[in-house]
Design a protein around this motif. Structure first.
Motif, PDB file in Angstrom:
ATOM      1  N   ARG A   1       0.371   4.320   0.766  1.00 54.45           N
ATOM      2  CA  ARG A   1       0.234   5.160   1.965  1.00 54.45           C
ATOM      3  C   ARG A   1       1.008   4.567   3.139  1.00 54.45           C
ATOM      4  O   ARG A   1       1.663   5.286   3.888  1.00 54.45           O
ATOM      5  N   LYS A   2       0.908   3.252   3.313  1.00 50.55           N
ATOM      6  CA  LYS A   2       1.661   2.602   4.386  1.00 50.55           C
ATOM      7  C   LYS A   2       3.160   2.722   4.128  1.00 50.55           C
ATOM      8  O   LYS A   2       3.943   2.928   5.052  1.00 50.55           O
TER       9      LYS A   2
ATOM     10  N   ASP B   1      13.233   4.465  -3.325  1.00 50.73           N
ATOM     11  CA  ASP B   1      11.905   3.871  -3.172  1.00 50.73           C
ATOM     12  C   ASP B   1      11.965   2.354  -3.259  1.00 50.73           C
ATOM     13  O   ASP B   1      11.293   1.651  -2.496  1.00 50.73           O
TER      14      ASP B   1
ATOM     15  N   TYR C   1      10.449  -2.705   3.583  1.00 47.20           N
ATOM     16  CA  TYR C   1       9.086  -2.824   4.105  1.00 47.20           C
ATOM     17  C   TYR C   1       8.586  -4.268   3.983  1.00 47.20           C
ATOM     18  O   TYR C   1       8.024  -4.819   4.926  1.00 47.20           O
TER      19      TYR C   1
ATOM     20  N   ASN D   1       0.856  -1.181   0.000  1.00 48.59           N
ATOM     21  CA  ASN D   1       0.000   0.000   0.000  1.00 48.59           C
ATOM     22  C   ASN D   1       0.900   1.242   0.000  1.00 48.59           C
ATOM     23  O   ASN D   1       1.717   1.424   0.901  1.00 48.59           O
TER      24      ASN D   1
ATOM     25  N   HIS E   1       4.642   5.132   2.491  1.00 46.79           N
ATOM     26  CA  HIS E   1       5.020   6.526   2.745  1.00 46.79           C
ATOM     27  C   HIS E   1       5.236   6.745   4.242  1.00 46.79           C
ATOM     28  O   HIS E   1       6.218   7.363   4.660  1.00 46.79           O
ATOM     29  N   ARG E   2       4.322   6.206   5.039  1.00 46.69           N
ATOM     30  CA  ARG E   2       4.442   6.323   6.495  1.00 46.69           C
ATOM     31  C   ARG E   2       5.688   5.579   6.991  1.00 46.69           C
ATOM     32  O   ARG E   2       6.406   6.064   7.865  1.00 46.69           O
ATOM     33  N   PHE E   3       5.945   4.416   6.436  1.00 47.52           N
ATOM     34  CA  PHE E   3       7.125   3.640   6.788  1.00 47.52           C
ATOM     35  C   PHE E   3       8.393   4.415   6.473  1.00 47.52           C
ATOM     36  O   PHE E   3       9.336   4.445   7.272  1.00 47.52           O
ATOM     37  N   LYS E   4       8.429   5.081   5.315  1.00 49.51           N
ATOM     38  CA  LYS E   4       9.607   5.859   4.936  1.00 49.51           C
ATOM     39  C   LYS E   4       9.824   7.024   5.903  1.00 49.51           C
ATOM     40  O   LYS E   4      10.946   7.357   6.236  1.00 49.51           O
ATOM     41  N   GLU E   5       8.718   7.634   6.358  1.00 48.07           N
ATOM     42  CA  GLU E   5       8.833   8.736   7.310  1.00 48.07           C
ATOM     43  C   GLU E   5       9.420   8.254   8.637  1.00 48.07           C
ATOM     44  O   GLU E   5      10.228   8.942   9.251  1.00 48.07           O
ATOM     45  N   ILE E   6       8.995   7.086   9.076  1.00 49.33           N
ATOM     46  CA  ILE E   6       9.479   6.542  10.342  1.00 49.33           C
ATOM     47  C   ILE E   6      10.931   6.088  10.205  1.00 49.33           C
ATOM     48  O   ILE E   6      11.750   6.319  11.080  1.00 49.33           O
ATOM     49  N   TYR E   7      11.249   5.443   9.104  1.00 48.24           N
ATOM     50  CA  TYR E   7      12.578   4.854   8.932  1.00 48.24           C
ATOM     51  C   TYR E   7      13.647   5.899   8.658  1.00 48.24           C
ATOM     52  O   TYR E   7      14.756   5.797   9.135  1.00 48.24           O
TER      53      TYR E   7
END
Length: 129
Positions: A45-46, A65, A72, A43, A48-54
């Motif tokens: 969106r998930k 990417d 991921y 997904n 994107h959120r994972f990249k922000e956290i990592y």
């Protein structure tokens, strides 16, 4: 594809190969299916959120990417879906169906616009009929 082929052939006997992809409607997904490689749809969106956290770097290039998708899938291998990819005919049918929906919406919008414009241009006609 030849380079990817050589990489897959070189490591297929030594490692378990899985693939992560954002959209299973891509031509690469069909290629990987033919090579019998499990394909996990990610997904966006998930991811994107994972990249922000990592990472806080906010890089935006294809290599970064790809690394993030691989990481991921590696970290979430049990929760990612092994996606069953549609065959070519059903993919084309889905795209045609999507285009048909768009055309229906456009037709409804144009008919509504035509009625509105014609009542302005020919007000007497619409009063009589």
């Amino acid at each position: 594809m030849q380079k990817l082929d050589s990489i897959i052939d070189r490591f297929q006997n030594q490692f378990r190969i899985v693939a992560g992809i954002e959209s299973c409607e891509h031509i690469l997904a069909g290629y990987l299916r033919k090579k019998q490689i499990p394909l996990h749809e990610v997904n966006p969106r998930k991811l994107h959120r994972f990249k922000e956290i990592y990472s806080l770097t906010g890089q935006k290039d294809d290599r970064y990417d790809a690394k993030m998708i691989a990481l991921y899938v590696l970290k979430n291998i049990n929760t990612c879906q092994n996606k069953k990819i549609r065959n070519e005919e059903s993919s084309r049918l889905m795209k045609l169906n999507s285009n048909l929906d768009i055309l229906k919406k456009d037709r409804a919008r144009l008919v509504k616009s035509f009625k509105k414009q014609s009542t302005i241009i020919f007000p007497l006609f619409f009063k009589v009929f």
